[in-house]
Design a protein around this motif. Structure first.
Motif, PDB file in Angstrom:
ATOM      1  N   ASN A  72      45.214  26.157 -23.280  1.00 18.58           N
ATOM      2  CA  ASN A  72      44.811  26.831 -22.039  1.00 18.58           C
ATOM      3  C   ASN A  72      45.797  27.917 -21.631  1.00 18.58           C
ATOM      4  N   LYS A  73      47.091  27.642 -21.798  1.00 21.26           N
ATOM      5  CA  LYS A  73      48.112  28.605 -21.364  1.00 21.26           C
ATOM      6  C   LYS A  73      48.290  29.756 -22.336  1.00 21.26           C
ATOM      7  N   SER A  74      48.001  29.545 -23.607  1.00 22.29           N
ATOM      8  CA  SER A  74      48.212  30.614 -24.595  1.00 22.29           C
ATOM      9  C   SER A  74      46.939  31.374 -24.930  1.00 22.29           C
ATOM     10  N   SER A  75      45.823  30.996 -24.336  1.00 20.00           N
ATOM     11  CA  SER A  75      44.541  31.606 -24.697  1.00 20.00           C
ATOM     12  C   SER A  75      44.469  33.096 -24.381  1.00 20.00           C
ATOM     13  N   TYR A 118      38.483  26.829 -27.079  1.00 21.47           N
ATOM     14  CA  TYR A 118      38.782  27.250 -25.709  1.00 21.47           C
ATOM     15  C   TYR A 118      37.575  27.669 -24.879  1.00 21.47           C
ATOM     16  N   GLU A 119      36.589  28.239 -25.466  1.00 21.07           N
ATOM     17  CA  GLU A 119      35.479  28.806 -24.700  1.00 21.07           C
ATOM     18  C   GLU A 119      34.674  27.722 -23.963  1.00 21.07           C
ATOM     19  N   ARG A 120      33.678  28.146 -23.202  1.00 23.56           N
ATOM     20  CA  ARG A 120      32.883  27.234 -22.370  1.00 23.56           C
ATOM     21  C   ARG A 120      32.220  26.097 -23.135  1.00 23.56           C
ATOM     22  N   LEU A 121      31.786  26.375 -24.345  1.00 24.34           N
ATOM     23  CA  LEU A 121      31.102  25.348 -25.136  1.00 24.34           C
ATOM     24  C   LEU A 121      31.927  24.932 -26.349  1.00 24.34           C
ATOM     25  N   SER A 122      33.229  24.944 -26.190  1.00 22.83           N
ATOM     26  CA  SER A 122      34.108  24.521 -27.279  1.00 22.83           C
ATOM     27  C   SER A 122      34.119  22.999 -27.371  1.00 22.83           C
TER      28      SER A 122
END
Length: 192
Positions: free
Chosen positions: A114-117, A132-136
Motif C-alpha cells: 500500500n505504501k509503495s504503490s 494492489y488495484e480494486r479487484l486484486s
C-alpha cells in the motif's frame, strides 16, 4: 434516524469494532464444529459490520465537528476484518507454516504494498493489478467478499479442496509480494 438519537459516526465505528470479536469467534467456532448455519449467521454479521462502515460516512457528513482520529477510526473496522480474513484463510490451510505466511502476507500488503504503490513502476502494471488495484487478490472485495466465504463453504463440503485452495492463495500471494518487494528495491532516488 441515528443522528436524531445522538449516535455519531465514531460511535458506530466503535460498535462495529466491538462486534467483530463475536462475529469472527462464531465464524471460527462454525468452522471447527462444521456448523454451516452458524457460519452463515456469523458471516452475515460481518457484512452488517461493513454496512455500519458505510453508514458512518453519511453520519459524519451531518456532524458539525471533525475528529482528528475519525479517519483512522473509520478505516479500522475494514482493516481488522481484512486481517481476520487472512487469519481464517491461514487457519483453513491447516498448516502452521501457511498460517504464518498468510499473516505475513497481510502485513506486507498493508505496510509495504500500500505504501509503495505510488512509486511502483508502471511497466509492471500486471503485478500492480494483481496485488494492489480494486479487484486484486489482496483487495477487500476479492479477499473478504469472494475468497473467504468461498473457501469456508468449500471447507464444509470438500475440506481437502479448501486446504489446497487456501494454500495456493497464500503461496501465490506471498511469491507475488516478494516479487513486488524486489522490483520496488530496484527503484532509487539520489540521496541528498
Amino acid at each position: 434516524v441515528l443522528q436524531r438519537f445522538g449516535v455519531s459516526a465514531n460511535m458506530l465505528d466503535i460498535l462495529g469494532l466491538l462486534l467483530i470479536v463475536p462475529s469472527y469467534y462464531f465464524l471460527y467456532y462454525s468452522l471447527t464444529n462444521n456448523m454451516i448455519i452458524l457460519f452463515c449467521i456469523s458471516y452475515l454479521s460481518i457484512l452488517c459490520i461493513l454496512s455500519i462502515d458505510f453508514m458512518d460516512g453519511m453520519l459524519s457528513k451531518f456532524s458539525k465537528y471533525e475528529y482528528y482520529a475519525g479517519n483512522a477510526l473509520d478505516n479500522l473496522c475494514p482493516d481488522v476484518i481484512k486481517f481476520f480474513s487472512y487469519f481464517v484463510i491461514g487457519y483453513l490451510s491447516q498448516s502452521p507454516l501457511f498460517m504464518i505466511i498468510s499473516l505475513l502476507n497481510c502485513i506486507i500488503a498493508f505496510n509495504f504494498i500500500n505504501k509503495s504503490s505510488s512509486k511502483f513502476p508502471n511497466k509492471y502494471f500486471f503485478l500492480k493489478k494483481l496485488l494492489y488495484e480494486r479487484l486484486s487478490i489482496n483487495s477487500f472485495r476479492v479477499l473478504v467478499l469472494i475468497l473467504l466465504p468461498s473457501i469456508c463453504i468449500l471447507n464444509f463440503y470438500f475440506g481437502h479442496v479448501a486446504i489446497v485452495i487456501s494454500k495456493t492463495y497464500i503461496l501465490t500471494s506471498f511469491i507475488l509480494s516478494i516479487v513486488w518487494i524486489l522490483i520496488s528495491l530496484k527503484q532509487k532516488n539520489i540521496n541528498e
